[in-house]
Design an enzyme around this catalytic site. Sequence first.
Site, PDB file in Angstrom:
ATOM      1  CB  SER A 117       1.171  -1.591   1.774  1.00 53.35           C
ATOM      2  OG  SER A 117       0.363  -2.035   0.715  1.00 53.35           O
ATOM      3  CE1 TYR A 141      -2.966  -2.349   5.384  1.00 54.24           C
ATOM      4  CE2 TYR A 141      -2.695  -2.117   3.006  1.00 54.24           C
ATOM      5  CZ  TYR A 141      -2.259  -2.610   4.223  1.00 54.24           C
ATOM      6  OH  TYR A 141      -1.108  -3.345   4.275  1.00 54.24           O
ATOM      7  CE  LYS A 145       0.195  -1.234   6.992  1.00 60.91           C
ATOM      8  NZ  LYS A 145       0.972  -1.839   8.094  1.00 60.91           N
TER       9      LYS A 145
END
Length: 327
Positions: A117, A141, A145
């Site tokens: 991302s 988050y 990643k």
Amino acid sequence: MNVLITGGAGYIGSVTVELLRQRGERIVVLDNLSNGHREAVNIDLPFYTGNVGNANLIKQIVIDHGIEACVHFAAYAYVGESVTDPAKYFENNLTQTITLLNALRESGVDQFVFSSSCATYGEPIRIPIDETHPQWPVNPYGWSKFMIERVLEAYQTAYDLRSVSLRYFNAAGATTVHGEYHDPETHLIPNVLRAANGELEYVSVFGNDYPTPDGTCIRDYIHVSDLADAHVRSLDHLAGGGMSTEINLGNGSGFSVLDVINTARSITGNQIRSTIEDRRGGDPPQLIADSKRAYEVLGWKPGFPELEVIIRSAWDWKLAHPAGYRE
Ligand code: UDP
């Protein structure tokens, strides 16, 4: 090629499954259906309901289906929730993904495509963002990643497990069969379209005092079919012996929240009421991709870069599936 797709019942996963299926690849889907929809995967494909952290299940799937590569979509992806419940994100997106990787490498699978991302960059210090831009995520988050990207680098060095990490910018749009359906829905375009068809009274605009021309945040919206195409190309890259890499996927042009609302007004013919609200925590003013590497390594260019085309596809899907996947 025999490919395991985790999270194949989700938004981007289901579109990629469909594309690979059209190409004649042999697909196996693993999804725990926490956010995905069983209806989003063709009934004739092998489907397992389970977690990517179930090593025994992964190893059995690899044996039973002769799996050669894995595309790993399965993850939690609500940025705000990752701040309030980081344990959930690190357990699933990080711990379970490492278990998946170990099960794959112990089973001899050495090709891996990873849903990363632009959240791994954090607050950009320059625009457009290329892959050499410093990475310092601003939420759990993004860190989950980021950390898997580092695990993948180490696994290529130590175990010859080759991977492509695809850093998505703002996935949007739909095919005729598959669209975006989340519960709760937090993304801009689906919420604008919910306001267009009366499901929402109005769409909230989170902040209009950003340092951008109209004061609202600018994002790089990328059609989900273009994302799916990049996954197929990444599998080809790895099957051809290509080395590990990280690749941005965006259009290279940015649109503000108000641009999105105005475009949706003209496409839907509906007024779409909006209200200005406070900023949402952790939103950088601008995120725009430099996707040159995607072209250089994968020969990838977006086929549907126009915002109108992206929003129209999402609207067409919504009109055809008013209840999403619930019907
Ligand atoms: N946004 C908004 N109203 C909404 C949802 C999102 O104003 O109902 C804004 C959000 O603050 C951000 C942009 O739209 O600036 C894109 O948000 P989205 O959640 O779609 O994607 P993100 O960039 O957070 O991944």
